[in-house]
Design an enzyme around this catalytic site. Structure first.
Site, PDB file in Angstrom:
ATOM      1  N   SER A 133      40.819  45.961  38.029  1.00 15.96           N
ATOM      2  CA  SER A 133      39.622  45.241  38.530  1.00 15.96           C
ATOM      3  C   SER A 133      39.891  44.362  39.834  1.00 15.96           C
ATOM      4  CB  SER A 133      39.039  44.277  37.462  1.00 15.96           C
ATOM      5  OG  SER A 133      39.969  43.335  37.023  1.00 15.96           O
TER       6      SER A 133
ATOM      7  N   HIS B 284      36.796  51.996  38.233  1.00 18.07           N
ATOM      8  CA  HIS B 284      36.443  50.705  37.805  1.00 18.07           C
ATOM      9  C   HIS B 284      35.268  50.585  37.045  1.00 18.07           C
ATOM     10  CE1 HIS B 284      35.565  46.170  38.422  1.00 18.07           C
ATOM     11  NE2 HIS B 284      36.343  46.414  37.447  1.00 18.07           N
TER      12      HIS B 284
ATOM     13  N   GLU C  91      32.665  52.061  39.647  1.00 13.19           N
ATOM     14  CA  GLU C  91      33.183  52.067  41.280  1.00 13.19           C
ATOM     15  C   GLU C  91      34.306  52.836  41.390  1.00 13.19           C
ATOM     16  OE1 GLU C  91      32.155  47.519  42.563  1.00 13.19           O
ATOM     17  OE2 GLU C  91      34.209  47.533  41.417  1.00 13.19           O
TER      18      GLU C  91
ATOM     19  N   ASN D  13      33.215  42.857  41.861  1.00  9.81           N
ATOM     20  CA  ASN D  13      34.110  41.928  41.442  1.00  9.81           C
ATOM     21  C   ASN D  13      34.052  40.789  42.760  1.00  9.81           C
ATOM     22  OD1 ASN D  13      34.651  42.028  38.617  1.00  9.81           O
ATOM     23  ND2 ASN D  13      36.607  43.028  39.083  1.00  9.81           N
TER      24      ASN D  13
END
Ligand code: 3HC
Length: 373
Positions: A117, A138, A150, A188
């Site tokens: 991440s 991800h 992702e 994120n």
């Protein structure tokens, strides 16, 4: 059907194993800890029993699902896999060494994926003999439930590796959004203010319960502190530190002491039994819930604008990724439009004026924000 390997059987790895097994793949799963390995199928069964009890999952399907996951006694069992995903601790050296080991024992065409991440996928690829075979996949916690994945393409990733990862993950029911190998990818990075502004409010004396309750009242599925407790304060801290370092310590990614203290004192959230709020849940929304929502949604939009400005993602993709990856009721630009441009801009000006000098730069308005909302 393609055979999928999973390494690391914590909450994420096990959830990812479930995703592909549910889609009919044989999954070969490994964890370096014997105890974690031995408990994994029981943990998976317990997490799904409520769905069986409520009639949402036929018992025979659960049995089939568990049958498709083979717990491997050592890494060499992953040799015949077409795609191997690692979901071990967020530590560059640990992931690099593991990926090297997996690469050495799998076929030249095996695609490797990291569920990082916070780390650079390109930097991990650089350590491999076949860097073109590594991609980022991800997932979001809980992996079986959250719809977004992702797909991170570092510069040297091969179209074949990206295509296999995209096809298998899309077929397993996920919405795959491609993103650049830039710090925090899309979600994120754009979610930083959700946690950061909540931590700023906490530092100013507000309670975690009030802040969470305010965001629940605005339609968010979880408040910032409950979300940190779900994911783990250690993971959240690693992501914040990673972004802060990559962005030359810009105050937008300020690492708040309250978050560092959670980690150093072992209050990691659900996994350690105690977090910012966990095991408690938020109380009623405070009288000034609307002000808290405006503050957080203004900073979310401003951060998203910086990613658009850097060429990292298109505004619509950011809105979609935030809805799918965090179950947000609306993306950052959609949220800001509900308040209106003037409210958002004047809120950022107000926050900059009131903030302590070390944090004032958090609220500097991104040049393109007015045009995006
Ligand atoms: N497998 C399959 N389905 C499952 C499941 C599992 N393991 N666990 C739960 N479900 C299903 C439930 O059966 C239920 O299905 P239904 O809608 O058909 O009834 C549905 O998922 C919702 O589950 P629950 O009813 O148990 O729980 P809630 O309604 O309270 O929702 C939640 C829980 C989905 C976690 C919700 O609170 C939420 O969306 N929170 C936000 C989570 C989030 O933002 N995650 C991302 C964190 S960031 C991240 O992971 C990135 C990393 O890099 C840090």
């Amino acid at each position: 059907m393609e055979r999928i390997g999973i390494v690391g059987l914590g909450a994420m790895g096990l959830g990812i194993a479930q995703v592909y097994a549910q889609a009919g793949h044989t999954v070969v799963a490994f964890d370096a800890s014997t105890a974690v390995r031995e408990s994994s199928l029981d943990r998976l069964r317990s997490s799904l029993e409520p769905r069986v009890a409520s009639g949402k999952l036929p018992a025979e399907e659960l049995a089939l699902l568990l049958d498709r996951i083979a717990i491997a006694p050592d890494l060499s069992a992953l040799a015949p896999c077409d795609l191997v995903i690692e979901a071990v601790i967020e530590d560059f050296a640990a992931k690099r060494d593991l990926l090297r080991e997996i690469e050495a024992m799998t076929a030249p065409k095996t695609v490797l994926a990291t569920n990082t991440s916070a780390l650079s996928v390109g930097a991990l690829a650089h350590a491999l003999t076949r860097p073109e075979n590594l991609v980022g996949l991800h997932f979001f916690n809980p992996a079986p439930v959250m719809r977004l994945v992702e797909l991170v393409a570092h510069k040297g990733a091969s179209p074949e590796a990206l295509s296999l990862a995209r096809t298998l993950t899309g077929r397993a029911g996920k919405e795959v959004i491609a993103c650049a190998d830039s710090p925090g990818f899309i979600v994120n990075r754009c979610a930083r203010p959700y946690y950061g502004e909540a931590l700023a409010l906490l530092e100013e004396g507000r309670s975690a319960s009030d802040i969470d309750a305010a965001m629940l009242a605005a339609g968010y599925r979880m408040g910032p502190f409950s979300l940190i407790d779900l994911v783990g304060a250690d993971i959240n801290l690693a992501a914040t530190r990673g972004l802060s370092a990559a962005m030359t310590n810009h105050p937008r990614y300020h690492v708040f002491k309250a978050l560092e203290d959670q980690v150093s004192e072992g209050r990691l959230g659900r996994k350690s039994g105690k977090g910012f709020l966990f095991p408690a849940t938020p109380g009623p929304a405070p009288a000034d819930a609307a002000a808290i929502q405006l503050r957080i949604e203004a900073t979310l939009a401003n951060e998203a604008a910086t990613l658009v400005e850097a060429g990292g993602a298109a505004p619509d993709d950011i809105d979609r990724a935030m809805r799918l990856g965090l179950n947000f009721p609306r993306g950052p630009f959609e949220g800001a439009r509900r308040h209106g441009r003037e409210s958002i801009l004047s809120e950022l000006v107000r926050l900059a004026r009131l903030a302590p000098a070390r944090l004032a730069g958090r609220y500097a308005i991104c040049d393109n924000l007015p045009d995006l909302i």
